[in-house]
Design a protein around this motif. Structure first.
Motif, PDB file in Angstrom:
ATOM      1  N   MET A   1       0.814  -1.206   0.000  1.00 45.62           N
ATOM      2  CA  MET A   1       0.000   0.000   0.000  1.00 45.62           C
ATOM      3  C   MET A   1       0.853   1.264   0.000  1.00 45.62           C
ATOM      4  N   ASP A   2       2.108   1.152   0.432  1.00 44.88           N
ATOM      5  CA  ASP A   2       3.028   2.284   0.388  1.00 44.88           C
ATOM      6  C   ASP A   2       3.805   2.346  -0.921  1.00 44.88           C
ATOM      7  N   GLY A   3       3.443   1.465  -1.857  1.00 42.16           N
ATOM      8  CA  GLY A   3       4.048   1.517  -3.187  1.00 42.16           C
ATOM      9  C   GLY A   3       5.298   0.698  -3.359  1.00 42.16           C
ATOM     10  N   PHE A   4       5.505  -0.300  -2.525  1.00 42.47           N
ATOM     11  CA  PHE A   4       6.683  -1.184  -2.644  1.00 42.47           C
ATOM     12  C   PHE A   4       6.242  -2.581  -3.064  1.00 42.47           C
ATOM     13  N   PRO A   5       6.406  -2.912  -4.332  1.00 42.13           N
ATOM     14  CA  PRO A   5       6.920  -2.070  -5.404  1.00 42.13           C
ATOM     15  C   PRO A   5       5.792  -1.386  -6.166  1.00 42.13           C
ATOM     16  N   GLY A   6       6.172  -0.436  -7.030  1.00 47.13           N
ATOM     17  CA  GLY A   6       5.245   0.062  -8.033  1.00 47.13           C
ATOM     18  C   GLY A   6       5.419  -0.779  -9.285  1.00 47.13           C
ATOM     19  N   VAL A   7       4.326  -1.049  -9.981  1.00 43.50           N
ATOM     20  CA  VAL A   7       4.374  -1.853 -11.200  1.00 43.50           C
ATOM     21  C   VAL A   7       3.627  -1.090 -12.287  1.00 43.50           C
ATOM     22  N   LEU A   8       4.335  -0.694 -13.339  1.00 48.66           N
ATOM     23  CA  LEU A   8       3.706   0.049 -14.426  1.00 48.66           C
ATOM     24  C   LEU A   8       2.912  -0.900 -15.319  1.00 48.66           C
ATOM     25  N   GLU A   9       1.767  -0.431 -15.759  1.00 50.86           N
ATOM     26  CA  GLU A   9       0.958  -1.247 -16.673  1.00 50.86           C
ATOM     27  C   GLU A   9       1.602  -1.332 -18.044  1.00 50.86           C
ATOM     28  N   THR A  10       2.257  -0.255 -18.478  1.00 50.26           N
ATOM     29  CA  THR A  10       2.868  -0.217 -19.803  1.00 50.26           C
ATOM     30  C   THR A  10       4.274  -0.808 -19.742  1.00 50.26           C
ATOM     31  N   PRO A  11       4.565  -1.830 -20.554  1.00 47.23           N
ATOM     32  CA  PRO A  11       5.938  -2.363 -20.586  1.00 47.23           C
ATOM     33  C   PRO A  11       6.862  -1.425 -21.341  1.00 47.23           C
ATOM     34  N   ASP A  12       8.150  -1.706 -21.279  1.00 48.06           N
ATOM     35  CA  ASP A  12       9.080  -0.885 -22.057  1.00 48.06           C
ATOM     36  C   ASP A  12       9.043  -1.334 -23.516  1.00 48.06           C
TER      37      ASP A  12
ATOM     38  N   ASP B   1      10.101  -6.598   5.197  1.00 50.35           N
ATOM     39  CA  ASP B   1       8.737  -6.647   4.675  1.00 50.35           C
ATOM     40  C   ASP B   1       8.654  -6.058   3.275  1.00 50.35           C
ATOM     41  N   ILE B   2       9.436  -5.009   3.009  1.00 50.93           N
ATOM     42  CA  ILE B   2       9.474  -4.462   1.652  1.00 50.93           C
ATOM     43  C   ILE B   2      10.031  -5.497   0.685  1.00 50.93           C
ATOM     44  N   LEU B   3      11.103  -6.192   1.085  1.00 50.15           N
ATOM     45  CA  LEU B   3      11.667  -7.242   0.241  1.00 50.15           C
ATOM     46  C   LEU B   3      10.661  -8.360   0.025  1.00 50.15           C
ATOM     47  N   ARG B   4       9.927  -8.729   1.064  1.00 50.18           N
ATOM     48  CA  ARG B   4       8.896  -9.774   0.924  1.00 50.18           C
ATOM     49  C   ARG B   4       7.810  -9.346  -0.062  1.00 50.18           C
ATOM     50  N   ALA B   5       7.402  -8.075   0.004  1.00 46.55           N
ATOM     51  CA  ALA B   5       6.379  -7.568  -0.911  1.00 46.55           C
ATOM     52  C   ALA B   5       6.879  -7.591  -2.354  1.00 46.55           C
TER      53      ALA B   5
END
Length: 288
Positions: A65-76, A99-103
């Protein structure tokens, strides 16, 4: 090869599962087996990380919920999924590094179900803007080594590039310290851009990036990936108990059928886990 290592608990050995490891190592059988073995060994050696490895685990949920990770819908432009991390969003009173690494690992488990991503791989962009020296002091050698082991050595994902932007001098110092733990191939794929977004755009087209990285896409919505995993009823004030293999996750991530969404994780009885000392180790950057 699997039967020659009875000391390792290979909890999943079906063809679909092994195929992602073959793709990650370009069908080199020896390297594939080494990666497969390290995948399960990492989980068995870090049981505390995988005891409650699901989206409704409180620590994982907070990180998502804090954005870890963010995932973009558009690929490169090469079809690689882009993951982003805004380092300064790390509230150390709210989220542990573990916990961030687990996420991140759980997110990769979901994404790697997609055969296209097994082939095309991933890009990681870390924005270090406003990441303080005090925050950096919590990045201990032990937890950085844990992250390297979990992502570089023990997961069947192909990372085409790891991009640092707006990094301060102490992140350069951190990188110098972790460099010996990185494989030569990994080192060649780490790019330190500083505040020069033009060099980033030479490798990732602006049409694939949100405005925070000088791209043409709208600003990144920090909750979009958490909503994908937690479900259509996502609400940041409510606790949920949805599971990782919910139907909406498979639909949103382009994964396979229900059987393909099975996860592999080590099991442990409650109360048998050792208290980790990773986050109380000697600081990488000492503060007065």
């Amino acid at each position: 090869m699997i039967v020659t290592r009875p000391d390792i608990g290979f909890l999943r050995t079906d063809d679909d599962f092994i195929l992602r490891f073959l793709r990650a190592r370009k069908f080199d059988q020896l390297e594939t087996f080494r990666l497969l073995a390290q995948y399960f060994q990492f989980r068995q050696q870090n049981l505390d990380m995988f005891q409650s490895f699901k989206v409704d685990d409180p620590g994982i949920k907070r990180a998502l919920m804090d954005g870890f990770p963010g995932v973009l819908e558009t690929p490169d432009q090469q079809g690689r999924k882009i993951l982003i991390l805004f380092a300064s969003n790390w509230d150390q009173s709210r989220n542990s590094f573990t916990d961030i690494l687990r996420a991140i690992l759980l997110s990769l488990e979901v994404l790697i179900e997609n055969p296209e991503l097994q082939i095309n791989g991933f890009i990681l962009i870390i924005d270090w803007s406003n990441f303080s020296f005090k925050q950096a002091s919590k990045l201990t050698p032990n937890i950085l080594k844990l992250a390297i082991e979990g992502l570089q050595d023990s997961f069947p994902a192909r990372f085409g590039g790891i991009h640092f932007v707006n990094q301060p001098w102490y992140i350069h110092a951190m990188y110098t310290i972790i460099k010996p733990f990185l494989k030569d191939k990994t080192r060649k794929r780490i790019f330190l851009h500083g505040n020069n977004l033009n060099s980033l755009h030479q490798l990732i087209q602006p049409e694939c990036l949100p405005s925070e990285f000088g791209g043409t896409l709208p600003p990144y919505d920090m909750g979009i990936w958490a909503r994908t995993l937690l479900g259509p009823d996502y609400n940041d004030e409510t606790e949920y108990t949805l599971t990782y293999d919910a139907l909406h996750v498979r639909e949103n991530c382009g994964g396979g059928d229900k059987e393909m969404m099975k996860r592999s994780q080590s099991t442990a009885e409650p109360g048998t886990l050792r208290q980790s000392d990773r986050e109380t180790s000697t600081p990488l950057l000492a503060l007065d």
